[in-house]
Design a protein around this motif. Structure first.
Motif, short mmCIF file in Angstrom:
data_model
loop_
_atom_site.label_atom_id
_atom_site.label_comp_id
_atom_site.label_asym_id
_atom_site.label_seq_id
_atom_site.Cartn_x
_atom_site.Cartn_y
_atom_site.Cartn_z
N ARG A 1 45.56 50.15 39.04
CA ARG A 1 46.56 50.29 37.96
C ARG A 1 47.35 49.00 37.70
O ARG A 1 48.40 49.06 37.04
CB ARG A 1 47.56 51.39 38.34
N LEU A 2 46.89 47.86 38.20
CA LEU A 2 47.73 46.66 38.17
C LEU A 2 47.57 45.79 36.93
O LEU A 2 48.30 44.82 36.77
CB LEU A 2 47.46 45.81 39.43
N ALA A 3 46.63 46.11 36.06
CA ALA A 3 46.37 45.22 34.92
C ALA A 3 47.58 45.05 34.01
O ALA A 3 47.77 43.98 33.41
CB ALA A 3 45.18 45.76 34.11
N ALA B 1 44.33 42.76 39.88
CA ALA B 1 43.89 43.80 38.94
C ALA B 1 42.38 43.98 38.92
O ALA B 1 41.89 45.05 38.55
CB ALA B 1 44.41 43.49 37.54
N ASP B 2 41.62 42.94 39.30
CA ASP B 2 40.16 43.04 39.28
C ASP B 2 39.58 43.39 40.65
O ASP B 2 38.36 43.44 40.80
CB ASP B 2 39.56 41.72 38.80
N ASN B 3 40.42 43.61 41.64
CA ASN B 3 39.92 44.02 42.95
C ASN B 3 39.23 45.38 42.85
O ASN B 3 39.69 46.25 42.09
CB ASN B 3 41.06 44.14 43.96
N PRO B 4 38.20 45.61 43.64
CA PRO B 4 37.64 46.97 43.70
C PRO B 4 38.57 47.97 44.39
O PRO B 4 38.36 49.18 44.26
CB PRO B 4 36.33 46.77 44.49
N GLU C 1 43.16 38.27 49.97
CA GLU C 1 42.61 38.84 48.73
C GLU C 1 41.14 38.47 48.59
O GLU C 1 40.30 39.32 48.27
CB GLU C 1 43.42 38.34 47.53
N ARG C 2 40.80 37.19 48.85
CA ARG C 2 39.41 36.74 48.72
C ARG C 2 38.52 37.38 49.79
O ARG C 2 37.40 37.81 49.51
CB ARG C 2 39.32 35.22 48.84
N ALA D 1 37.06 48.07 50.08
CA ALA D 1 37.62 48.94 49.04
C ALA D 1 37.17 50.38 49.24
O ALA D 1 37.94 51.33 49.02
CB ALA D 1 37.21 48.43 47.66
N ALA D 2 35.92 50.58 49.67
CA ALA D 2 35.42 51.95 49.86
C ALA D 2 36.25 52.69 50.90
O ALA D 2 36.56 53.88 50.74
CB ALA D 2 33.95 51.90 50.26
#
Length: 608
Positions: A11-13, A24-27, A64-65, A74-75
């Motif tokens: 929800r960060l976009a 915002a583009d992280n899985p 983050e990277r 993320a799963a």
């Protein structure tokens, strides 16, 4: 568990925070810290994974990277937790609560802050950075996630009981400790505190401590007052040694102006390269005050140069000032600021290049050691001794060429949000520039900033912590009201304009109405008393790299009490100082801005 909730998604976009938008583009299905996320955790009966960081944080980018961009990580996060991302600069109140928890659990803190919470928001496990594999004595992040998920599933009762016990400890730590002081006067307590400070002083390099060195703006403010009021020779010795070390070493960006956040060594040579508005506003003020008090033009030059950097690089078209510049550029830490002989010769004439490399220690083999292979053969500009007036004039002539050449490199990303309290500190620095340099242009710069703060950040009772373009951040916290009030009072002093006094008075009255923790002498909560999204409230007592929220609040009460003969406000500030005198005596480096306020209180007001 079956629910009627929509699938979890990132929800960060649309967040107002650039730091949140970086994720915002992280899985990972990141949620904002809001009622929707907290309600979901309760309904799905899942623990919350809370990650707190900020835009200029190098290790936040690393995690983050390494982890948050990983589908495998993320799963796990998306299936077994409610993952929540917070910008500590937007929510210092949240950061304070959960940093206190992690410090209690591990003995240390830092960012990124990684905390596991019950669905009710109580912390039960946490640390800072986790690597992607077992490394540096820390377990891999995936191992941590699976372990915590297993505890929640199989030993829930122990987790909940431990979280409740930890919550009680945190609540106690979020209140000022009571240290009885008997009948000693503030004068005696200040003498004891300065002796303790002398014991911890680094006589070889300046500053305090034997490891990483952060610019001690609050301590320097206090020492300056001891020099100005008492002619304290030991205070002046520590003051000059530390100012000179910071002004000549790698902490300072000699080419572009301003200061980095800290150095990783005790010699002030190898910086952690991010630049923060609050550091530079405070340091500009300290150097300007020191130049004025000590009649030292070179300190005035450093203060002026720092302000000019902020005005040139960090000022928003609206008149406010941006929050920070990143440590990384092009994905590489510090490379925007480093030089090698080839780069210097490409920017300058042969004669000027040779002089610059010799004077600023630019070596073919590089002048520092690093774990990053791309740093090999590069140097941090730094001085062994201050430039003479003639050398300073020469350097000024070639700086523009060096800056122009540096701009060919990828620039560090900037966090352009405008934070109220940090801009309040900037008002105070600009007011000091008017006083120390006699330049009215700084008053005009401050006026534009003050107008923005009043019209945008404080157009209603709740106020805004931050703004970015037409986006509004969360409600203001205590330091926003207090720092801006103090900054407006400083601006009033150097301009004589009563509108700033009226605005400061209005902010202070609102602060009293919305943040009081009881009687005024008992201090203020960091968040307004109607805040509902925190598991516990803090009455902050410590200073950090910035003045503590209650230190700022008491400074505003004291100054307004003197100006307007509000005896109750003046008395409340004096009672707060007396109540915390024991802390100042035993832990002077924890409350340096408070010590500066104590010194002013003992001295009494200067009336004209």
């Amino acid at each position: 568990m079956s629910t009627d909730l929509p699938p979890l998604k990132n929800r960060l976009a649309d967040a107002a925070s650039p730091y949140l938008r970086q994720h915002a583009d992280n899985p990972v299905a990141w949620q904002c810290w809001d009622e929707a996320a907290l309600r979901r955790a309760r309904i799905e009966d899942k623990p919350i994974f809370l990650s707190i960081g900020y835009a200029a944080c190098h290790w936040c980018h690393v995690m983050e990277r390494e982890s948050f961009s990983s589908p495998a990580v993320a799963a796990i996060l998306n299936s077994r937790f409610i993952p929540v991302k917070v910008d500590r600069e937007e929510r210092p109140d949240l950061d304070e609560v959960y940093m206190t928890a992690v410090t209690a659990m591990t003995g240390a803190g830092g960012w990124p802050l990684s905390v596991f919470l019950t669905p009710d928001g109580l912390p039960f496990y946490g640390d800072t950075y986790f690597p992607p594999v077992d490394r540096w004595g820390k377990p891999a992040f995936t191992r941590v996630l699976l372990h915590v998920a297993g505890l929640w599933k199989e030993q829930r009762h122990r987790v909940v009981e431990g979280a409740a016990e930890l919550a009680e400890l945190i609540r106690r730590r979020l209140r000022p400790p009571l240290i009885a002081e008997g009948t000693d006067s503030l004068e005696t307590i200040l003498e004891d505190a300065v002796r303790k400070l002398e014991e911890d002083f680094d006589p070889h390099h300046g500053g305090w401590g034997a490891g990483s060195k952060f610019p001690p703006s609050g301590t320097l403010q206090w020492l300056l007052r001891r020099v100005a009021y008492r002619g304290d020779a030991n205070a002046e010795r520590m003051l000059r040694k530390t100012l000179d070390a910071m002004a000549t070493g790698g902490l300072r960006d000699h080419v572009g102006g301003g200061f980095h956040r800290y150095t990783v060594d005790p010699e002030w040579q190898v910086p952690h390269f991010e630049k923060m508005l609050y550091d530079n506003a405070l340091l500009a003020r300290v150097f300007l005050e020191a130049g004025r008090v000590l009649d030292a033009p070179r300190y005035l030059d450093v203060g002026r140069d720092t302000l000019e950097y902020l005005i040139r690089e960090m000022r928003d078209p609206s008149g406010g000032f941006h929050a920070s510049e990143d440590a990384d550029s092009g994905g590489r830490e510090g490379m925007f600021y480093l030089w090698n002989p080839d780069e210097v010769r490409a920017a300058l004439s042969p004669e000027d290049a040779d002089w610059f490399m010799e004077r600023f220690a630019i070596l073919s083999e590089g002048n520092f050691h690093s774990h990053e292979p791309f740093h090999q053969g590069w140097s941090i500009p730094r001085l062994e001794t201050p430039l003479t007036p003639g050398e300073s004039a020469r350097f000024e002539k070639i700086r523009a060429s060096l800056r122009k050449h540096r701009l060919k490199r990828p620039a560090p990303p900037r966090d352009p949000k405008i934070i109220a309290s940090w801009n309040g500190l900037m008002l105070s620095a600009l007011a000091e520039a008017v006083r120390a340099l006699g330049d009215k242009a700084y008053a005009e710069t401050a006026t534009r900033c003050a107008d923005l703060l009043i019209s945008r950040h404080f157009h209603n009772q709740a106020g805004l912590r931050s703004v970015l373009g037409d986006q509004e951040g969360p409600p203001a916290v205590l330091e926003d009201f207090a720092a801006v009030a103090v900054g407006l009072l400083d601006l009033h002093e150097v301009t004589g304009e009563t509108r700033w006094l009226r605005s400061a008075l209005s902010l202070t009255r609102t602060m009293i109405d919305r943040f009081s923790a009881g009687g005024l002498e008992q201090g203020f909560y960091r968040t307004a008393t109607d805040t509902r999204d925190l598991p516990m409230s803090a009455v902050p007592w410590q200073d950090g790299q910035e003045p503590g929220p209650n230190t700022l609040a008491m400074a505003a009460l004291r100054k307004l009490g003197l100006l307007l003969q509000e005896d109750a406000w003046l008395a409340a500030s004096e009672k707060w100082l007396l109540a915390h005198a024991g802390l100042a005596r035993r832990f002077p480096e924890a409350v340096p801005f408070l010590l500066a306020l104590m010194e002013e209180s003992v001295q009494g007001p200067v009336t004209i």
